[in-house]
Design a protein around this motif. Structure first.
Motif, PDB file in Angstrom:
ATOM      1  N   VAL A  63       0.837  -1.201   0.000  1.00  0.00           N
ATOM      2  CA  VAL A  63       0.000   0.000   0.000  1.00  0.00           C
ATOM      3  C   VAL A  63       0.877   1.259   0.000  1.00  0.00           C
ATOM      4  O   VAL A  63       0.573   2.238  -0.691  1.00  0.00           O
ATOM      5  N   VAL A  64       1.965   1.227   0.747  1.00  0.00           N
ATOM      6  CA  VAL A  64       2.880   2.380   0.811  1.00  0.00           C
ATOM      7  C   VAL A  64       3.465   2.676  -0.570  1.00  0.00           C
ATOM      8  O   VAL A  64       3.625   3.842  -0.947  1.00  0.00           O
ATOM      9  N   HIS A  65       3.781   1.642  -1.343  1.00  0.00           N
ATOM     10  CA  HIS A  65       4.316   1.849  -2.691  1.00  0.00           C
ATOM     11  C   HIS A  65       3.275   2.537  -3.583  1.00  0.00           C
ATOM     12  O   HIS A  65       3.631   3.394  -4.405  1.00  0.00           O
ATOM     13  N   ILE A  66       2.007   2.170  -3.448  1.00  0.00           N
ATOM     14  CA  ILE A  66       0.950   2.831  -4.221  1.00  0.00           C
ATOM     15  C   ILE A  66       0.840   4.298  -3.811  1.00  0.00           C
ATOM     16  O   ILE A  66       0.738   5.194  -4.656  1.00  0.00           O
ATOM     17  N   LEU A  67       0.873   4.538  -2.513  1.00  0.00           N
ATOM     18  CA  LEU A  67       0.825   5.915  -2.022  1.00  0.00           C
ATOM     19  C   LEU A  67       2.033   6.716  -2.490  1.00  0.00           C
ATOM     20  O   LEU A  67       1.932   7.919  -2.732  1.00  0.00           O
ATOM     21  N   SER A  68       3.160   6.053  -2.651  1.00  0.00           N
ATOM     22  CA  SER A  68       4.360   6.741  -3.118  1.00  0.00           C
ATOM     23  C   SER A  68       4.197   7.218  -4.554  1.00  0.00           C
ATOM     24  O   SER A  68       4.680   8.295  -4.924  1.00  0.00           O
ATOM     25  N   VAL A  69       3.517   6.423  -5.380  1.00  0.00           N
ATOM     26  CA  VAL A  69       3.251   6.840  -6.763  1.00  0.00           C
ATOM     27  C   VAL A  69       2.399   8.105  -6.765  1.00  0.00           C
ATOM     28  O   VAL A  69       2.667   9.060  -7.511  1.00  0.00           O
ATOM     29  N   ILE A  70       1.371   8.133  -5.916  1.00  0.00           N
ATOM     30  CA  ILE A  70       0.511   9.310  -5.828  1.00  0.00           C
ATOM     31  C   ILE A  70       1.302  10.499  -5.290  1.00  0.00           C
ATOM     32  O   ILE A  70       1.152  11.633  -5.773  1.00  0.00           O
ATOM     33  N   PHE A  71       2.157  10.253  -4.292  1.00  0.00           N
ATOM     34  CA  PHE A  71       2.998  11.309  -3.728  1.00  0.00           C
ATOM     35  C   PHE A  71       3.847  11.978  -4.813  1.00  0.00           C
ATOM     36  O   PHE A  71       3.869  13.209  -4.933  1.00  0.00           O
ATOM     37  N   HIS A  72       4.562  11.186  -5.597  1.00  0.00           N
ATOM     38  CA  HIS A  72       5.452  11.756  -6.616  1.00  0.00           C
ATOM     39  C   HIS A  72       4.658  12.457  -7.716  1.00  0.00           C
ATOM     40  O   HIS A  72       5.105  13.487  -8.248  1.00  0.00           O
ATOM     41  N   ALA A  73       3.494  11.920  -8.059  1.00  0.00           N
ATOM     42  CA  ALA A  73       2.668  12.555  -9.088  1.00  0.00           C
ATOM     43  C   ALA A  73       2.178  13.918  -8.620  1.00  0.00           C
ATOM     44  O   ALA A  73       2.170  14.887  -9.388  1.00  0.00           O
ATOM     45  N   LEU A  74       1.789  14.017  -7.349  1.00  0.00           N
ATOM     46  CA  LEU A  74       1.312  15.295  -6.810  1.00  0.00           C
ATOM     47  C   LEU A  74       2.466  16.273  -6.585  1.00  0.00           C
ATOM     48  O   LEU A  74       2.353  17.459  -6.910  1.00  0.00           O
ATOM     49  N   ARG A  75       3.557  15.769  -6.053  1.00  0.00           N
ATOM     50  CA  ARG A  75       4.691  16.655  -5.775  1.00  0.00           C
ATOM     51  C   ARG A  75       5.334  17.179  -7.053  1.00  0.00           C
ATOM     52  O   ARG A  75       5.650  18.365  -7.174  1.00  0.00           O
ATOM     53  N   ASP A  76       5.529  16.282  -8.006  1.00  0.00           N
ATOM     54  CA  ASP A  76       6.237  16.653  -9.234  1.00  0.00           C
ATOM     55  C   ASP A  76       5.304  17.091 -10.347  1.00  0.00           C
ATOM     56  O   ASP A  76       5.753  17.425 -11.435  1.00  0.00           O
ATOM     57  N   LYS A  77       3.966  17.018 -10.051  1.00  0.00           N
ATOM     58  CA  LYS A  77       2.953  17.399 -11.036  1.00  0.00           C
ATOM     59  C   LYS A  77       3.153  16.652 -12.356  1.00  0.00           C
ATOM     60  O   LYS A  77       3.116  17.218 -13.448  1.00  0.00           O
ATOM     61  N   THR A  78       3.347  15.333 -12.212  1.00  0.00           N
ATOM     62  CA  THR A  78       3.501  14.479 -13.390  1.00  0.00           C
ATOM     63  C   THR A  78       2.154  13.878 -13.759  1.00  0.00           C
ATOM     64  O   THR A  78       1.144  14.086 -13.091  1.00  0.00           O
ATOM     65  N   SER A  79       2.141  13.113 -14.821  1.00  0.00           N
ATOM     66  CA  SER A  79       0.891  12.494 -15.299  1.00  0.00           C
ATOM     67  C   SER A  79       0.907  10.995 -15.050  1.00  0.00           C
ATOM     68  O   SER A  79       0.330  10.224 -15.815  1.00  0.00           O
ATOM     69  N   GLU A  80       1.565  10.553 -13.971  1.00  0.00           N
ATOM     70  CA  GLU A  80       1.630   9.121 -13.689  1.00  0.00           C
ATOM     71  C   GLU A  80       0.276   8.554 -13.287  1.00  0.00           C
ATOM     72  O   GLU A  80       0.062   7.351 -13.400  1.00  0.00           O
ATOM     73  N   ILE A  81      -0.611   9.380 -12.792  1.00  0.00           N
ATOM     74  CA  ILE A  81      -1.921   8.877 -12.371  1.00  0.00           C
ATOM     75  C   ILE A  81      -3.025   9.626 -13.118  1.00  0.00           C
ATOM     76  O   ILE A  81      -3.933  10.182 -12.509  1.00  0.00           O
ATOM     77  N   PRO A  82      -3.013   9.645 -14.464  1.00  0.00           N
ATOM     78  CA  PRO A  82      -4.001  10.431 -15.192  1.00  0.00           C
ATOM     79  C   PRO A  82      -5.428   9.940 -15.012  1.00  0.00           C
ATOM     80  O   PRO A  82      -6.361  10.725 -15.007  1.00  0.00           O
ATOM     81  N   SER A  83      -5.607   8.634 -14.820  1.00  0.00           N
ATOM     82  CA  SER A  83      -6.959   8.102 -14.714  1.00  0.00           C
ATOM     83  C   SER A  83      -7.305   7.676 -13.294  1.00  0.00           C
ATOM     84  O   SER A  83      -8.420   7.264 -13.028  1.00  0.00           O
ATOM     85  N   VAL A  84      -6.357   7.738 -12.389  1.00  0.00           N
ATOM     86  CA  VAL A  84      -6.604   7.345 -11.008  1.00  0.00           C
ATOM     87  C   VAL A  84      -6.696   8.593 -10.143  1.00  0.00           C
ATOM     88  O   VAL A  84      -5.759   9.372 -10.069  1.00  0.00           O
ATOM     89  N   LYS A  85      -7.834   8.778  -9.540  1.00  0.00           N
ATOM     90  CA  LYS A  85      -8.065   9.969  -8.730  1.00  0.00           C
ATOM     91  C   LYS A  85      -7.852   9.715  -7.247  1.00  0.00           C
ATOM     92  O   LYS A  85      -8.162  10.568  -6.430  1.00  0.00           O
TER      93      LYS A  85
END
Length: 256
Positions: A63-85
């Motif tokens: 679960v922490v790894h999934i949260l890390s993906v969201i963390f980096h997408a929000l911090r770096d304003k990337t498009s890693e989670i374009p369809s996952v809200k």
């Protein structure tokens, strides 16, 4: 308009704050907090395990790894989670759901201008007041859209909810249009619950009408992950404290 409240500590939490106005279940020292803000939840979790604050768990790490993906997408304003809200974490009591979400919030809140972590019932109380105001301000318009826009303006684009549960028909009716409007507005949601989405509002009035649209929308926008462990870390803390045998304290055994 009713004011938006400041971030509040989770129910029952008595530890010190990792961020101003936000209470963690354990204290993050300055080095760990700095690492958390830089590397995200994975780095922070590994350090807390090394320090002996947490016990390593493969399920929690997933679960922490999934949260890390969201963390980096929000911090770096990337498009890693374009369809996952967002993320919906469900599982048994004491499995660490709130802990991993709190750790994520401590990591990411430093980088966002506005975000909030709330108990779900406090959030819904605020939403009912916002809906009432939206109906008064724009009669005939869909209040969920105005509420979502107001949340973006006044609260931010990340909301973390602890202990999500549906207990009233009023809340159940609101959820599908409200969350659809929030996700459409770009709000990311991270939620914890003791129940899987399809088990929410069990036995509730008109559940078959109002819950399925919300569950379908939730699964379309958020990743749903279970966190079910054999170990109840809350009970372990009680056992280590020695309070279980203290006559002043009364502990109810968990239901099987």
């Amino acid at each position: 308009r009713p004011p938006v409240p400041p971030p509040v500590p989770s129910s029952g939490s008595s530890s010190t704050a990792g961020e101003e106005g936000f209470a963690m279940r354990f204290q993050l020292d300055e080095e760990t907090l700095s690492l958390a803000r830089k590397e995200g939840p994975v780095g922070a979790y590994k350090r807390l395990v090394e320090l002996g604050v947490l016990q390593a768990s493969e399920d929690q790490e997933r679960v922490v790894h999934i949260l890390s993906v969201i963390f980096h997408a929000l911090r770096d304003k990337t498009s890693e989670i374009p369809s996952v809200k967002g993320l919906y974490i469900h599982g048994s009591v004491g499995s660490g759901k709130s802990m991993v979400m709190d750790l994520f919030y401590a990591c990411v809140s430093h980088h966002l201008g506005r975000c909030q972590r709330m108990h779900f019932h406090e959030f819904m109380h605020l939403i009912h007041r916002m809906v009432h105001q939206a109906k008064a301000d724009a009669p005939g318009q869909r209040p969920a859209d105005e509420v979502a826009r107001r949340i973006v303006r006044e609260v931010g684009t990340l909301l973390c909810f602890d202990e999500m549960a549906i207990t009233t028909i009023q809340d159940c009716c609101l959820l599908a249009p409200l969350f659809e409007a929030m996700w459409k507005a770009g709000i990311v949601t991270v939620m914890t619950s003791n129940r899987a989405p399809e088990d929410l509002y069990s036995g509730g009035l008109n559940r078959h009408i109002y819950l399925p649209p919300f569950v379908a929308s939730l699964k379309a926008h958020c990743k749903v992950v279970p966190l079910v462990l054999d170990t109840d870390y809350r009970q372990e803390q009680v056992a280590r404290s020695g309070l279980a045998s203290d006559p002043v304290f009364v502990f109810c055994p968990r239901a099987s």
